[in-house]
Design an enzyme around this catalytic site. Structure first.
Site, PDB file in Angstrom:
ATOM      1  N   HIS A   1      32.181 -12.130  62.375  1.00  0.00           N
ATOM      2  CA  HIS A   1      32.590 -13.189  61.455  1.00  0.00           C
ATOM      3  C   HIS A   1      31.393 -13.883  60.806  1.00  0.00           C
ATOM      4  CE1 HIS A   1      35.090 -17.213  61.113  1.00  0.00           C
ATOM      5  NE2 HIS A   1      34.376 -16.968  60.040  1.00  0.00           N
TER       6      HIS A   1
ATOM      7  N   HIS B   1      28.914 -16.976  56.607  1.00  0.00           N
ATOM      8  CA  HIS B   1      29.032 -15.551  56.936  1.00  0.00           C
ATOM      9  C   HIS B   1      27.760 -14.851  56.468  1.00  0.00           C
ATOM     10  CE1 HIS B   1      33.427 -16.730  55.846  1.00  0.00           C
ATOM     11  NE2 HIS B   1      33.145 -17.132  57.067  1.00  0.00           N
TER      12      HIS B   1
ATOM     13  N   GLU C   1      39.282 -23.370  58.417  1.00  0.00           N
ATOM     14  CA  GLU C   1      38.398 -23.455  59.583  1.00  0.00           C
ATOM     15  C   GLU C   1      37.776 -24.840  59.772  1.00  0.00           C
ATOM     16  OE1 GLU C   1      36.675 -19.484  60.904  1.00  0.00           O
ATOM     17  OE2 GLU C   1      36.000 -19.679  58.819  1.00  0.00           O
TER      18      GLU C   1
ATOM     19  N   HIS D   1      28.839 -23.747  58.377  1.00  0.00           N
ATOM     20  CA  HIS D   1      29.479 -22.509  58.823  1.00  0.00           C
ATOM     21  C   HIS D   1      29.350 -21.489  57.706  1.00  0.00           C
ATOM     22  CE1 HIS D   1      32.198 -19.479  60.167  1.00  0.00           C
ATOM     23  NE2 HIS D   1      32.983 -19.655  59.115  1.00  0.00           N
TER      24      HIS D   1
HETATM   25 MN    MN Z   1      34.461 -18.290  58.404  1.00  0.00          MN
END
Ligand code: MN
Length: 237
Positions: free
Chosen positions: A168, A100, A79, A98
């Site tokens: 996500h 979760h 990603e 980023h």
């Molecule tokens: Mn991810």
């Protein structure tokens, strides 16, 4: 190939990775990056590995297309396009997280924005954006694993500080690593508190003026919390 990045910035990115793990924002997954100090068209991001284990030698230089310049055969994050495309779209952004982080997930799947329930999350004054990957690419594995998906994510983020990714996680941006880590941490805290408050009744959020004022004062306090979090990770071997 851009000039070598400031070793102090590389070390700070290592610390950011360790803090995010220690504070429960990331686990074995998720990642943090920083824009290259000498070349705004490049960014620094660890190779594909758990953030809590990152060392300086694991930091790789990428261009904004997500191409690794010095990976030397090491796997890179699927990603990475999140980072390159947000840096391209947002010249003001210097660091990106980023994750979760779990309390944020219920907001994305119900289409509700995170809104500031307390002063520590004044950066959420504009609310969060929502990225619905299904509208962009149909049924996917949910990962932002190519350039066009990164472009769409950056477009969803717009001028905000955070974008929720349905089913996500989230992506949070900042003008420094300290600010991006702070925002990622308090996005998770705010999500937890907002769920609790919504269960009790109608919520009075900070209004736009309160949020902006709180965010401005909190930005002057970043070294205080960064120093605490940095000491908590202990010595990096
Ligand atoms: Mn991810």
């Amino acid at each position: 190939m851009p000039p070598a990045a400031d070793p102090g910035l590389v070390d700070k990115l290592v610390v950011a990775n360790r803090i995010l793990y220690r504070q429960g924002v990331v686990d074995g997954f998720g990642h943090a990056s920083v824009r290259h100090d000498a070349s705004p068209g490049h960014f620094l991001l660890a190779r594909n590995m758990a953030p809590g284990l990152v060392r300086a030698e694991d930091i790789v230089t990428f261009d904004l297309d997500g191409a690794a310049l010095d990976a030397a055969g090491r796997r890179v994050y699927l990603e990475r396009f999140i980072h390159g495309e947000v840096y391209r779209a947002r010249p003001d952004v210097q660091a990106i997280v980023h994750s979760h982080s779990p309390s944020v997930i219920p907001f994305g799947v119900t289409g509700q924005a995170l809104r500031p329930v307390f002063h520590m999350s004044g950066f959420l004054g504009e609310g969060t954006a929502l990225f619905e990957i299904r509208n962009v690419a149909g049924d996917t594995d949910m990962l932002v694993s190519n350039g066009p998906l990164g472009v769409a994510l950056a477009a969803a983020l717009g001028s905000r500080s955070a974008v929720l990714m349905r089913g996500h996680g989230s992506t949070v941006v900042g003008a420094s690593l300290e600010q991006a880590v702070y925002r990622a941490f308090y996005a998770e805290v705010n999500a937890r508190l907002q769920i609790q408050a919504m269960g009790l009744g109608e919520v009075t959020y900070l209004n736009a003026q309160e949020a902006a004022k709180a965010a401005a004062i909190n930005d002057t306090q970043l070294p205080r919390v960064w120093e605490l979090w940095r000491q908590e990770i202990g010595t990096i071997e």
